[in-house]
Design an enzyme around this catalytic site. Structure first.
Site, mmCIF file in Angstrom:
data_model
loop_
_atom_site.group_PDB
_atom_site.id
_atom_site.type_symbol
_atom_site.label_atom_id
_atom_site.label_comp_id
_atom_site.label_asym_id
_atom_site.label_seq_id
_atom_site.Cartn_x
_atom_site.Cartn_y
_atom_site.Cartn_z
ATOM 1 N N GLU A 1 -5.376 -6.350 1.849
ATOM 2 C CA GLU A 1 -4.172 -7.283 2.313
ATOM 3 C C GLU A 1 -4.355 -8.815 1.658
ATOM 4 O OE1 GLU A 1 -5.780 -5.154 4.373
ATOM 5 O OE2 GLU A 1 -4.176 -3.833 4.890
ATOM 6 N N GLU B 1 0.875 -1.358 -0.146
ATOM 7 C CA GLU B 1 -0.086 -0.212 -0.057
ATOM 8 C C GLU B 1 0.694 1.241 -0.035
ATOM 9 O OE1 GLU B 1 -2.350 -0.878 3.227
ATOM 10 O OE2 GLU B 1 -3.192 -2.504 2.452
ATOM 11 N N HIS C 1 -3.060 -1.349 15.810
ATOM 12 C CA HIS C 1 -1.776 -1.160 15.110
ATOM 13 C C HIS C 1 -0.430 -1.160 15.937
ATOM 14 C CE1 HIS C 1 -5.428 0.883 13.665
ATOM 15 N NE2 HIS C 1 -4.595 0.757 12.221
ATOM 16 N N PHE D 1 -2.674 -6.406 10.739
ATOM 17 C CA PHE D 1 -3.763 -6.745 9.625
ATOM 18 C C PHE D 1 -3.540 -8.149 9.196
ATOM 19 C CE2 PHE D 1 -3.184 -1.969 8.523
ATOM 20 C CZ PHE D 1 -3.766 -1.636 9.787
#
Lengths: 399, 337
Positions: B70, B30, B139, B96
């Site tokens: 993903e 990304e 995160h 993720f």
């Protein structure tokens, strides 16, 4: 160097081991205040970012003051102790200590120059790196051995630079030089030696070569004898059949610190010199792309089966070294430049060399022989002061 | 010739040198190229923390921006690897990873085994982990133990710029899937790194400090915290040996065991949650294979068994610090029957 009020006060200073050294740390004092020392005695154990070593006394005298404490960082050339005769007054000594402390406490300025500028020469498409020290005098070129690099000379380059312009190079396949060595022949190595002399614009130079580097400087001298002012060979390759093939193959093949450490310890008489840092640095070098191929190519040239594959005696003869070939013409024995303009040659060997036997020094005919006690294959690291003296005396014979 | 560069620059350099050396190496993820569309903006990001910034112009067509999916692009990277490419996929946050677990542990990790060695899957999945950036519970996790658990995956957790470059080059050249863990808090640390390419072998721990009283086994960011603690402890007369595992799979058991045989005491420091962590794994290893050398019970220093808190005050307490490590070392040195 700190100015002192009584010129009988002799400062002991932090040495510069390696061109990039700025600070040293005393890890232990071997001597104490009141001890009498003579030149060559061990004074203190010193640690730098790169290496640990023992500082030997340059002068004799009585240790009157220890200035630097164990564990503190001292800038290079800062005074760490004072030698003086008994009748120098305490007041004079205290004044000298105070000045020395100010230097230590000031530390190294943030904007201090780092290491020396690494120079490069393009030799036949290969990048050859070298670094120099010293402002004036003859050019001296130091050439390391198999698997080493210019830092092998860290105890010698600065001290020699007081009198000469001293350069140390990285042979092809080593250090910061290109890793491609082609077939790994002495021709390739000799080309690097002359290439650096060309880059320096040096018409004549004193060459110092260790082990494989000894054969390399001989090959360079054989190409262009008129260019060589003197030759100092330290445990040179190629003066006999015998060599420690287990060491050579072990070094080339080692893939981990477990495999490498027992190999590297064979280099030294005092195995405690093989620190974790030394092994880690060697391992980091061996892991660079291209080094494995380079070391194995050079091995193919160094070895012929289980014997030495290079003939340095023939190179010495071609170079016109003192007593070359034992013909007697112009041979002044262990002496200086003969009437035929023979190049003075000194051979230095550690008596406890486990890589190439010291007995092979006998095959370097006509050379001045220096055998060093309690030293293995790396006398220039184990007893640098004695090797320095041998180099300087050999250079003196040329001039 | 080594010079000082950052962890971020070391990773970038490894990617650039391997892309230069081998044209099958591609980078995808990304915003890895930039994603804005206009040439001037192509380098706007280079990944969320700028690791791949500049690569797009050096290697046009080989730095691919992917959709925010993903499961799709990790699957694509694994598929490309089976078909002859050497993709390096950047999965922004390891948190993720859950949406592409099947691709990773049930596909990539199994191919070589299930096809009798005829298939190779030379994919690298780079990912960020760790707390400290105020990025909250989704995160900030340290999930390397999950991947260490899976046979067929290699798991790498570099702590220094030197290790980051050499281990990433080794990961790209490796024919198995490699999970490459980068701690967010390490990107700006700097250290000496050779300009030339080099590969560091997996399964070789690094003894970053020698000592005789206590062995501290650790990894990733905690290597630095452990060294800080070891410095404090040395001042108090306790000499710690700090072992950086560098890779958790394969694991260098010998270096851990030899160190504990020398010190007789073990503290394991691991930013992951304590249950089924690297700390429990190393503790079990030492308890089984070096029991006779132990002079005190093993201590573990982990994050607590809770999500990473968003509150900065709580997050600071959550992350193991030098004081907790020093306390653990004092516990093992002070222990008596």
């Amino acid at each position: 160097m700190v100015p002192v009020s009584d010129d009988r006060i002799v400062p002991v200073t932090m040495p510069k081991w390696g061109l990039s050294m700025q600070l040293g740390k005393i890890t232990a004092w071997v001597v104490g205040e009141g001890d009498d020392v003579k030149a060559g005695d061990d004074l203190a154990d010193i640690e730098t970012e790169k290496i640990s070593g023992t500082l030997e006394a340059a002068d004799g005298g009585t240790v009157r003051r220890i200035v630097a404490r164990v564990g503190e960082d001292v800038p290079v050339s800062g005074t760490i102790a004072l030698l003086a005769p008994a009748d120098v007054t305490d007041a004079d000594l205290d004044a000298a200590v105070q000045e020395a402390r100010a230097v230590i406490d000031a530390g190294v300025p943030d904007d201090a120059a780092g290491g020396p500028d690494l120079q490069t020469a393009d030799v036949g498409g290969r990048r050859i790196s070298f670094a120099g020290a010293g402002e004036d005098g003859d050019v001296v070129l130091l050439v390391h051995g198999y698997g080493g690099d210019r830092n092998s000379w860290l105890f010698l380059q600065e001290p020699l630079a007081a009198r000469y312009r001293v350069y140390a190079l990285d042979l092809p396949g080593h250090g910061a030089s290109a890793k491609d060595v082609g077939e790994g022949t002495l021709d390739v190595l000799a080309g690097a030696v002359t290439g650096v002399l060309d880059a320096l614009g040096a018409e004549r130079a004193h060459l110092v070569g260790h082990s494989l580097g000894g054969a390399a400087v001989l090959a360079a001298a054989a190409r262009d004898p008129g260019r060589i002012a003197s030759l100092t060979l330290i445990a040179p390759a190629g003066f006999g059949a015998e060599i420690n093939v287990g060491y050579l193959r072990g070094f080339a093949d080692a893939q981990s610190r477990r495999e490498l450490k027992p190999v590297v310890t064979q280099l030294f008489a005092d195995e405690s010199l093989v620190t974790r840092q030394l092994v880690d640095d060697l391992l980091a070098y061996k892991r660079l792309d291209g080094v494995d191929e380079a070391l194995h190519a050079l091995l193919g040239v160094l070895l012929d089966g289980d014997s030495q594959g290079v003939n340095s005696a023939a190179l010495l003869a071609a170079a016109g070294g003192a007593g070359a070939g034992g013909t007697g013409a112009g041979d002044t024995g262990a002496g200086g430049a003969g009437p035929g303009g023979a190049v003075p040659v000194t051979v230095v060997w550690g008596r406890d060399d486990r890589i190439i036997p010291a007995a092979q020094a006998e095959a370097v005919t006509g050379a001045d022989h220096r055998l060093i006690d309690d030293a293995g294959h790396m006398p220039h690291m184990e007893h640098p002061a004695q090797v320095q003296a041998a180099i300087e005396q050999n250079i003196a014979r040329a001039t | 010739m080594a010079r000082n560069i950052t962890y971020r620059e070391a990773i970038h350099e490894a990617l650039a040198q391997e892309m230069e050396r081998d044209e099958t190496v591609i980078v995808m993820g990304e915003d890895n190229a930039g994603g804005a569309g206009a040439p001037g903006d192509d380098d706007a990001w280079g990944g969320v923390l700028g690791v791949t910034k500049g690569l797009y112009h050096k290697f046009p067509g080989r730095v691919l921006d992917t959709p925010i999916s993903e499961s799709a692009f990790i699957g694509a990277a694994i598929g490309a690897a089976t078909a002859g490419m050497r993709p390096v996929a950047e999965l922004m946050f390891v948190d993720f990873m859950g949406v592409c677990f099947d691709q990773i542990y049930n596909q990539a990790a199994k191919f070589r085994y299930m096809f009798g060695g005829k298939a190779v899957t030379p994919v690298v999945i780079r990912t960020m982990y760790g707390a400290g950036l105020r990025a909250a519970a989704q995160h900030s996790q340290s999930l390397y133990p999950l991947f260490t658990h899976i046979p067929g995956l290699k798991v790498v957790t570099p702590a220094t710029p030197y290790d980051a470059k050499g281990l990433l080059i080794a990961a790209i050249r490796d024919n198995d899937p490699v999970m490459f863990f980068e701690h967010k808090a390490l990107y700006d640390i700097s250290g000496p790194v050779p300009e030339e390419s080099y590969a560091l072998p997996f399964g070789e721990a690094s003894v970053v400090r020698e000592g005789s009283d206590v062995t501290i086994v650790t990894l990733g960011r905690m290597v630095h915290t452990s060294l800080e603690a070891a410095g404090q402890l040395a001042a108090a007369g306790v000499e710690c040996e700090v072992v950086d595992l560098r890779t958790t799979s394969p694991l260098d058991e010998d270096t851990v065991l030899e160190s504990v045989e020398g010190t007789g005491r073990l503290v394991v420091v691991d930013e992951a949650h304590p249950r089924c962590s690297i700390a429990t794994d190393i503790s079990a290893l030492v308890a089984r294979k070096a029991f006779g050398s132990l002079r005190a019970p093993i201590e573990m220093v982990n994050a607590p068994h809770t999500p990473v808190p968003f509150s900065s005050a709580l997050e600071d307490m959550y992350i193991p610090d030098a004081q907790r490590i020093a306390n653990a070392a004092k516990t093992v040195t002070g222990w008596s029957r």
